[in-house]
Design a protein around this motif. Structure first.
Motif, PDB file in Angstrom:
ATOM      1  N   ASN A 170       0.827  -1.216   0.000  1.00 14.19           N
ATOM      2  CA  ASN A 170       0.000   0.000   0.000  1.00 14.19           C
ATOM      3  C   ASN A 170       0.861   1.267   0.000  1.00 14.19           C
ATOM      4  O   ASN A 170       0.380   2.363   0.266  1.00 14.19           O
ATOM      5  CB  ASN A 170      -0.929   0.006   1.211  1.00 14.19           C
ATOM      6  N   GLY A 171       2.164   1.106  -0.311  1.00 12.06           N
ATOM      7  CA  GLY A 171       3.077   2.239  -0.308  1.00 12.06           C
ATOM      8  C   GLY A 171       3.020   3.034  -1.601  1.00 12.06           C
ATOM      9  O   GLY A 171       2.430   2.607  -2.600  1.00 12.06           O
ATOM     10  N   ARG A 172       3.665   4.182  -1.570  1.00 11.23           N
ATOM     11  CA  ARG A 172       3.697   5.060  -2.746  1.00 11.23           C
ATOM     12  C   ARG A 172       5.057   5.744  -2.780  1.00 11.23           C
ATOM     13  O   ARG A 172       5.493   6.319  -1.777  1.00 11.23           O
ATOM     14  CB  ARG A 172       2.582   6.105  -2.627  1.00 11.23           C
ATOM     15  N   ILE A 173       5.738   5.666  -3.914  1.00  6.06           N
ATOM     16  CA  ILE A 173       7.098   6.198  -4.006  1.00  6.06           C
ATOM     17  C   ILE A 173       7.188   7.335  -5.024  1.00  6.06           C
ATOM     18  O   ILE A 173       6.600   7.258  -6.106  1.00  6.06           O
ATOM     19  CB  ILE A 173       8.105   5.070  -4.355  1.00  6.06           C
ATOM     20  N   LEU A 174       7.909   8.386  -4.653  1.00  7.16           N
ATOM     21  CA  LEU A 174       8.208   9.484  -5.579  1.00  7.16           C
ATOM     22  C   LEU A 174       9.657   9.302  -6.038  1.00  7.16           C
ATOM     23  O   LEU A 174      10.553   9.136  -5.209  1.00  7.16           O
ATOM     24  CB  LEU A 174       8.027  10.838  -4.895  1.00  7.16           C
ATOM     25  N   ILE A 175       9.865   9.329  -7.340  1.00  6.51           N
ATOM     26  CA  ILE A 175      11.211   9.205  -7.909  1.00  6.51           C
ATOM     27  C   ILE A 175      11.566  10.503  -8.629  1.00  6.51           C
ATOM     28  O   ILE A 175      10.792  11.002  -9.447  1.00  6.51           O
ATOM     29  CB  ILE A 175      11.307   8.025  -8.892  1.00  6.51           C
TER      30      ILE A 175
ATOM     31  N   MET B 256      16.134   8.887  -5.310  1.00  9.94           N
ATOM     32  CA  MET B 256      16.817   9.779  -6.236  1.00  9.94           C
ATOM     33  C   MET B 256      18.269   9.336  -6.420  1.00  9.94           C
ATOM     34  O   MET B 256      18.785   8.510  -5.671  1.00  9.94           O
ATOM     35  CB  MET B 256      16.780  11.223  -5.729  1.00  9.94           C
ATOM     36  N   ILE B 257      18.915   9.926  -7.413  1.00  8.68           N
ATOM     37  CA  ILE B 257      20.332   9.698  -7.683  1.00  8.68           C
ATOM     38  C   ILE B 257      21.145  10.763  -6.948  1.00  8.68           C
ATOM     39  O   ILE B 257      20.758  11.929  -6.902  1.00  8.68           O
ATOM     40  CB  ILE B 257      20.610   9.776  -9.203  1.00  8.68           C
ATOM     41  N   HIS B 258      22.269  10.367  -6.397  1.00  8.94           N
ATOM     42  CA  HIS B 258      23.164  11.315  -5.732  1.00  8.94           C
ATOM     43  C   HIS B 258      23.974  12.089  -6.781  1.00  8.94           C
ATOM     44  O   HIS B 258      23.859  13.303  -6.896  1.00  8.94           O
ATOM     45  CB  HIS B 258      24.096  10.548  -4.783  1.00  8.94           C
ATOM     46  N   HIS B 259      24.759  11.347  -7.558  1.00 14.12           N
ATOM     47  CA  HIS B 259      25.582  11.949  -8.603  1.00 14.12           C
ATOM     48  C   HIS B 259      25.193  11.287  -9.916  1.00 14.12           C
ATOM     49  O   HIS B 259      25.451  10.110 -10.116  1.00 14.12           O
ATOM     50  CB  HIS B 259      27.064  11.720  -8.272  1.00 14.12           C
ATOM     51  N   GLU B 260      24.514  12.040 -10.786  1.00 17.95           N
ATOM     52  CA  GLU B 260      24.017  11.481 -12.054  1.00 17.95           C
ATOM     53  C   GLU B 260      25.193  11.277 -13.004  1.00 17.95           C
ATOM     54  O   GLU B 260      25.711  12.228 -13.596  1.00 17.95           O
ATOM     55  CB  GLU B 260      22.963  12.412 -12.659  1.00 17.95           C
TER      56      GLU B 260
ATOM     57  N   ARG C 252      15.949   4.808 -14.901  1.00 15.49           N
ATOM     58  CA  ARG C 252      16.064   3.368 -14.635  1.00 15.49           C
ATOM     59  C   ARG C 252      15.285   2.991 -13.369  1.00 15.49           C
ATOM     60  O   ARG C 252      14.667   1.932 -13.307  1.00 15.49           O
ATOM     61  CB  ARG C 252      17.533   2.972 -14.514  1.00 15.49           C
ATOM     62  N   MET C 253      15.337   3.850 -12.360  1.00 17.83           N
ATOM     63  CA  MET C 253      14.530   3.604 -11.165  1.00 17.83           C
ATOM     64  C   MET C 253      13.046   3.510 -11.517  1.00 17.83           C
ATOM     65  O   MET C 253      12.328   2.642 -11.016  1.00 17.83           O
ATOM     66  CB  MET C 253      14.726   4.735 -10.153  1.00 17.83           C
ATOM     67  N   CYS C 254      12.605   4.413 -12.395  1.00 14.39           N
ATOM     68  CA  CYS C 254      11.201   4.404 -12.824  1.00 14.39           C
ATOM     69  C   CYS C 254      10.860   3.104 -13.555  1.00 14.39           C
ATOM     70  O   CYS C 254       9.769   2.550 -13.389  1.00 14.39           O
ATOM     71  CB  CYS C 254      10.903   5.604 -13.717  1.00 14.39           C
TER      72      CYS C 254
END
Length: 229
Positions: free
Chosen positions: A81-86, A138-142, A95-97
């Motif tokens: 039942n979670g929800r994630i913001l990327i 999120m990414i730290h260093h893209e 890639r995370m998406c």
């Protein structure tokens, strides 16, 4: 013994030194024996110390790429039942998406420039407007553009809105200082072959112990990549 070296100009893996290569020339160690477990535990503890106190944080090692580790985190810690913001501001955010789409996780995508800093006010408005957010990744260093994201500022937002914070720090870890407690990071992904300049093939997730233990009740979505297991 001199080993021929190619200077790699790709974003990673890094060129390895002779000392790193030769350190692998040891008597074979059985992965079912205590010596192997002791070695793994030592490496995990030393890795943790880069970014947090081993009393509060623990490193989980995977034989796999950095992406395998990111997949392990995303697929393991978001409840049904979670929800994630990327935050998508480069190839690795995308890639995370892809990963959360495959696992059918309820995902909100915050698109941002791949060369400009994240608009923190706009991000906060999205966080306030989207109900039920449990995680932010999120990414730290893209790596693709060299954009360094302000994870400390995003971590503060996550603390304010009580959201669990996930950071992919593949090309940041061990080069750019990170304090997981101060930055409110629950899960940080990195690998052996970037700034540590080791051999490729080991990914690791550094986890807030309390947050990780709380995932025990989440039904397993896979076997090998399950973080709690």
């Amino acid at each position: 013994m001199q080993i021929k070296r190619n200077v790699l100009l790709n974003p990673g893996p890094a060129t390895t030194t002779d000392s790193v290569k030769l350190a692998q020339v040891v008597t074979d160690i059985c992965p079912r024996e205590k010596e192997f477990g002791d070695l793994m535990e030592y490496c995990a503890t030393e890795i943790t110390k880069f970014v947090g106190d081993p009393k509060d944080y623990v490193t989980v090692l995977f034989g796999g790429s950095g992406t395998a580790t990111v997949e392990a985190i995303l697929s393991s810690v978001v409840p049904e039942n979670g929800r994630i913001l990327i935050i998508d501001n480069g190839a690795y955010g995308k890639r995370m998406c892809q990963i959360t789409k495959i696992y059918k996780l309820d995902t909100v995508v915050f698109e941002s420039s791949s060369i400009e800093p994240i608009d923190l006010k706009a991000l906060e408005e999205v966080i306030k407007g989207e109900k039920g957010l449990t995680h932010l990744a999120m990414i730290h260093h893209e790596t693709t553009t060299g954009l360094l994201n302000d994870i400390a500022a995003v971590g503060k937002l996550c603390a304010t809105y009580k959201i669990s914070f996930i950071v992919d720090s593949m090309s940041g870890f061990a080069a750019i200082p990170v304090d997981m407690k101060a930055m409110n990071i629950d899960y940080l992904a990195a690998s052996s072959n970037k700034n540590i300049q080791g051999m490729a093939g080991i990914g690791f997730a550094i986890c807030n112990k309390k947050a990780l233990l709380a995932t025990e009740s989440i039904p397993m979505r896979n076997l090998y990549l399950n973080l709690y297991a």
